[in-house]
Each structure stands twice: as structure tokens, then as C-alpha cells.
Design a protein around this motif. Structure first.
Motif, PDB file in Angstrom:
ATOM      1  N   LEU A 210       1.000  -1.168  -0.012  1.00 37.62           N
ATOM      2  CA  LEU A 210       0.040   0.000  -0.222  1.00 37.62           C
ATOM      3  C   LEU A 210       0.850   1.180  -0.007  1.00 37.62           C
ATOM      4  O   LEU A 210       1.859   1.150   0.649  1.00 37.62           O
ATOM      5  N   THR A 211       0.393   2.289  -0.664  1.00 39.47           N
ATOM      6  CA  THR A 211       0.795   3.565  -0.434  1.00 39.47           C
ATOM      7  C   THR A 211      -0.022   4.221   0.523  1.00 39.47           C
ATOM      8  O   THR A 211      -1.377   4.406   0.238  1.00 39.47           O
ATOM      9  N   THR A 212       0.473   4.833   1.498  1.00 35.24           N
ATOM     10  CA  THR A 212      -0.698   5.627   2.583  1.00 35.24           C
ATOM     11  C   THR A 212       0.027   6.972   2.851  1.00 35.24           C
ATOM     12  O   THR A 212       1.232   7.379   2.410  1.00 35.24           O
ATOM     13  N   ILE A 213      -0.924   7.899   3.205  1.00 37.56           N
ATOM     14  CA  ILE A 213      -0.378   9.166   3.743  1.00 37.56           C
ATOM     15  C   ILE A 213      -0.655   9.026   5.217  1.00 37.56           C
ATOM     16  O   ILE A 213      -1.849   9.152   5.723  1.00 37.56           O
ATOM     17  N   GLU A 214       0.250   9.613   6.220  1.00 39.08           N
ATOM     18  CA  GLU A 214       0.156   9.359   7.600  1.00 39.08           C
ATOM     19  C   GLU A 214       0.831  10.757   8.276  1.00 39.08           C
ATOM     20  O   GLU A 214       1.723  11.208   7.884  1.00 39.08           O
ATOM     21  N   GLY A 215       0.176  10.965   9.423  1.00 37.36           N
ATOM     22  CA  GLY A 215       0.774  11.933  10.354  1.00 37.36           C
ATOM     23  C   GLY A 215       1.485  11.550  11.343  1.00 37.36           C
ATOM     24  O   GLY A 215       1.608  10.226  11.574  1.00 37.36           O
ATOM     25  N   ASN A 216       2.182  12.127  11.982  1.00 34.43           N
ATOM     26  CA  ASN A 216       3.129  12.028  13.054  1.00 34.43           C
ATOM     27  C   ASN A 216       4.044  10.544  12.531  1.00 34.43           C
ATOM     28  O   ASN A 216       4.267   9.828  13.376  1.00 34.43           O
ATOM     29  N   THR A 217       4.655  10.383  11.627  1.00 28.01           N
ATOM     30  CA  THR A 217       5.645   9.580  11.248  1.00 28.01           C
ATOM     31  C   THR A 217       6.784  10.020  10.960  1.00 28.01           C
ATOM     32  O   THR A 217       7.208  11.241  10.978  1.00 28.01           O
ATOM     33  N   GLU A 224       5.683   7.527  16.026  1.00 28.40           N
ATOM     34  CA  GLU A 224       5.964   8.486  16.646  1.00 28.40           C
ATOM     35  C   GLU A 224       7.081   9.507  15.949  1.00 28.40           C
ATOM     36  O   GLU A 224       8.292   9.080  16.140  1.00 28.40           O
ATOM     37  N   GLY A 225       6.619  10.150  14.983  1.00 27.47           N
ATOM     38  CA  GLY A 225       7.620  10.890  14.078  1.00 27.47           C
ATOM     39  C   GLY A 225       7.372  12.325  14.365  1.00 27.47           C
ATOM     40  O   GLY A 225       6.953  12.971  15.138  1.00 27.47           O
ATOM     41  N   GLN A 226       7.548  13.131  13.188  1.00 22.38           N
ATOM     42  CA  GLN A 226       7.517  14.699  13.051  1.00 22.38           C
ATOM     43  C   GLN A 226       6.763  15.162  12.171  1.00 22.38           C
ATOM     44  O   GLN A 226       6.263  16.302  12.318  1.00 22.38           O
ATOM     45  N   TYR A 227       6.256  14.251  10.988  1.00 24.20           N
ATOM     46  CA  TYR A 227       5.666  15.103   9.924  1.00 24.20           C
ATOM     47  C   TYR A 227       4.598  14.141   9.305  1.00 24.20           C
ATOM     48  O   TYR A 227       4.517  12.967   9.592  1.00 24.20           O
ATOM     49  N   VAL A 228       3.974  14.746   8.313  1.00 23.63           N
ATOM     50  CA  VAL A 228       3.219  14.145   7.593  1.00 23.63           C
ATOM     51  C   VAL A 228       3.568  13.772   6.108  1.00 23.63           C
ATOM     52  O   VAL A 228       4.526  14.249   5.710  1.00 23.63           O
ATOM     53  N   ALA A 229       3.835  12.374   5.826  1.00 20.68           N
ATOM     54  CA  ALA A 229       4.582  11.916   4.760  1.00 20.68           C
ATOM     55  C   ALA A 229       3.800  10.566   4.179  1.00 20.68           C
ATOM     56  O   ALA A 229       2.893  10.001   4.566  1.00 20.68           O
ATOM     57  N   ARG A 230       4.234  10.353   2.884  1.00 18.28           N
ATOM     58  CA  ARG A 230       3.728   9.413   2.011  1.00 18.28           C
ATOM     59  C   ARG A 230       4.624   8.096   2.351  1.00 18.28           C
ATOM     60  O   ARG A 230       5.827   8.228   2.372  1.00 18.28           O
ATOM     61  N   LYS A 231       3.827   6.896   2.977  1.00 19.77           N
ATOM     62  CA  LYS A 231       4.448   5.845   3.347  1.00 19.77           C
ATOM     63  C   LYS A 231       4.189   4.422   2.513  1.00 19.77           C
ATOM     64  O   LYS A 231       3.251   4.575   1.890  1.00 19.77           O
ATOM     65  N   HIS A 232       5.124   3.737   2.317  1.00 24.87           N
ATOM     66  CA  HIS A 232       4.783   2.227   1.687  1.00 24.87           C
ATOM     67  C   HIS A 232       4.601   1.107   2.481  1.00 24.87           C
ATOM     68  O   HIS A 232       5.927   0.876   3.499  1.00 24.87           O
ATOM     69  N   ARG A 233       3.405   0.534   2.781  1.00 24.21           N
ATOM     70  CA  ARG A 233       3.218  -0.599   3.942  1.00 24.21           C
ATOM     71  C   ARG A 233       2.927  -1.919   3.169  1.00 24.21           C
ATOM     72  O   ARG A 233       2.318  -1.978   2.052  1.00 24.21           O
ATOM     73  N   SER A 234       3.302  -2.738   3.884  1.00 25.08           N
ATOM     74  CA  SER A 234       2.899  -4.171   3.697  1.00 25.08           C
ATOM     75  C   SER A 234       1.457  -4.354   4.212  1.00 25.08           C
ATOM     76  O   SER A 234       1.126  -3.795   5.318  1.00 25.08           O
ATOM     77  N   PHE A 235       1.046  -5.465   3.547  1.00 24.43           N
ATOM     78  CA  PHE A 235      -0.578  -5.522   4.134  1.00 24.43           C
ATOM     79  C   PHE A 235      -0.410  -6.276   5.725  1.00 24.43           C
ATOM     80  O   PHE A 235      -1.278  -6.141   6.536  1.00 24.43           O
ATOM     81  N   GLY A 236       0.670  -6.786   5.966  1.00 23.77           N
ATOM     82  CA  GLY A 236       1.150  -7.329   7.219  1.00 23.77           C
ATOM     83  C   GLY A 236       1.165  -6.569   8.147  1.00 23.77           C
ATOM     84  O   GLY A 236       1.089  -6.899   9.291  1.00 23.77           O
ATOM     85  N   ALA A 237       1.465  -5.154   7.849  1.00 21.86           N
ATOM     86  CA  ALA A 237       1.585  -4.205   9.000  1.00 21.86           C
ATOM     87  C   ALA A 237      -0.010  -3.565   9.178  1.00 21.86           C
ATOM     88  O   ALA A 237       0.069  -2.834  10.459  1.00 21.86           O
TER      89      ALA A 237
END
Length: 262
Positions: A210-217, A224-237
Motif C-alpha cells: 500500500l501507499t498511505t499518507i500518515e501523520g506523526n511519522t 512517533e515521528g515529526q511530519y506528514v509523509a507518504r509511506k509504503h506499507r505491507s499488508f502484514g502491517a
């Protein structure tokens, strides 16, 4: 809910045909039901199979909850843009928004907006806590303001990932499904709740990731991060996916269009 009758074994008619068409299109492998409008044993078996996969009471009766799940599941098969896609577009406008550190909004107007989207105060302040759920809450609030397709939804104001999934999403009648579902696949605008107390918005599904948009990464994909970012995630997550419920008229239109082509 769409105005549909409850259907059970032994019944006949046009709505039974709709159920048979939907089950043939949504279940994999297809039950290959004869679309004859006769609710026999094979149709009941297919209904039970769908209910099990949709995590519903598997009684073989197509009541309101099963009708709703069947209708919302058609979104996974849709070839046209859906109103929920707008949720990912809203989230995209916040890419790169960054806190000052220690979950503080600082002078960032957009971060202040995110923290103001929930009802949590810490020491009398609206910031100072993990804000991934507040970010998703804000995006859903904006979707409800911008789109009449979600007019029955009471927008979330959640700072807690657990409350977002187990309280708000359930109380609002959202569709909640597992990453292992053989009936539903996540699409743009679905919400992903991760296994590590984190949440984001699905932008795209590549089939095995998946490609997701997440806050606090952050760059490592932490919760527990610092910004809004586009991330690539496995279905297992992913623990669960959430699909927002559209208005009755929108669901009815979606169902009619789906039945026309399935």
C-alpha cells in the motif's frame, strides 16, 4: 441503509437475483450461482461464505447488515472514481507538514489545525501528544464538509487510534475489514489501522503493498515521528481497514451501476 427487503432461503424475486449477481461477482472463487431469483441451498451457502469473510453473523439471511456489506464491497470492484477518493486528496495537501518536536505544533497553522481536530487537552494545551489519529480525523471532517455523499456521518474527533477503530468507526456504521479478506481490497480513501497503534489514509493499492499518507511519522515509518509523509506499507502491517459509509442514495447508485456490469 438502502431500502431492501430481508431475504432468506425459500424466497424468490428480483432482489434474490441481485444477491446472486453480487455473490458471483464478489466472492473468489465465484460460487457460479444460477441467477434465477430462487434462494436455494447454494445461494444460502454463498451468503454464509460472504458473511464469514465480512465478519458478520453467518446465518444465511440477507438482512440490513449483509445488504450494507454487499453494497459497500462493490466499491472494491468499481472502475470509476468514488467520492471517498477525495479523502486521500485532502490528506495529500498536508504532506511535509512538520512539528517543532515533542509533538508540538509551534507556529505551523496546519499543525495547529490538526491538533484542534480532536477533543484532547494535555495540561490545558491542545498539542503535546501523538497526532496520527487527529490528522485522519481532520481529513474526514474536511471530506464531510466538502462532499454531500457523507451527509449521515458524524465526523470523528479522535486522538486515540483505538477509539477511532473500536468506538467511532463502529458507531458510525463504517465497513471494517481485515487485510486478509478475500471479498474486499483496500482502495483509495480507505483508512488503514496498523498493528503498532498507528493510522493513515490509503492512497493506492499495488496488490501486495500500500501507499498511505500518515501523520506523526518519520523516514523509518514510526508511529512517533515529526511530519506528514507518504509511506509504503505491507499488508502484514495492517490490523484493519475502515471504509466510510456513504449516504443511502450514493450507495444505491453505486449498487445499480455495479449490477449493470457484473
Amino acid at each position: 441503509m438502502i431500502n431492501k427487503s430481508s431475504l432468506r432461503p425459500g424466497m424468490k424475486g428480483a432482489q434474490v437475483k441481485e444477491i446472486q449477481q453480487l455473490l458471483n461477482a464478489l466472492l473468489s472463487p465465484s460460487p457460479a450461482l444460477t441467477v434465477d431469483g430462487d434462494f436455494g441451498q447454494k445461494t444460502k451457502d454463498a451468503v454464509v461464505r460472504f458473511q464469514q469473510q465480512a465478519e458478520l453473523k453467518a446465518d444465511g439471511v440477507v438482512g440490513p447488515a449483509t445488504w450494507k456489506a454487499l453494497t459497500q464491497s462493490t466499491a472494491s470492484q468499481s472502475a470509476r472514481p468514488l467520492p471517498q477518493y477525495r479523502l486521500a486528496d485532502i490528506a495529500r495537501d498536508y504532506l511535509g507538514v512538520k512539528e517543532t518536536g515533542n509533538n508540538r505544533a509551534g507556529n505551523s497553522i496546519k499543525l495547529q489545525e490538526i491538533f484542534a481536530a480532536d477533543d484532547l487537552l494535555v495540561g490545558g494545551k491542545t498539542d503535546g501528544y501523538p497526532w496520527c489519529a487527529a490528522f485522519v480525523s481532520l481529513c474526514v471532517q474536511k471530506l464531510c464538509q466538502q462532499s454531500g455523499y457523507f451527509g449521515t456521518l458524524n465526523p470523528p474527533r479522535e486522538a486515540s487510534v483505538s477509539n477511532f477503530l473500536n468506538v467511532w468507526a463502529k458507531n458510525q456504521g463504517c465497513m471494517i475489514f481485515s487485510p486478509t479478506s478475500t471479498v474486499d481490497q483496500p482502495i483509495k480513501g480507505d483508512i488503514a489501522v496498523f498493528t503498532f497503534s498507528h493510522i493513515g489514509i490509503v492512497e493506492s493499492n499495488a496488490g501486495n503493498s500500500l501507499t498511505t499518507i500518515e501523520g506523526n511519522t518519520n523516514a523509518a515509518g514510526s508511529r512517533e515521528g515529526q511530519y506528514v509523509a507518504r509511506k509504503h506499507r505491507s499488508f502484514g502491517a495492517v490490523r484493519k481497514f475502515i471504509r466510510l459509509p456513504m449516504t443511502t442514495s450514493a450507495l444505491g447508485q453505486q449498487l445499480s451501476e455495479f449490477l449493470r456490469y457484473c
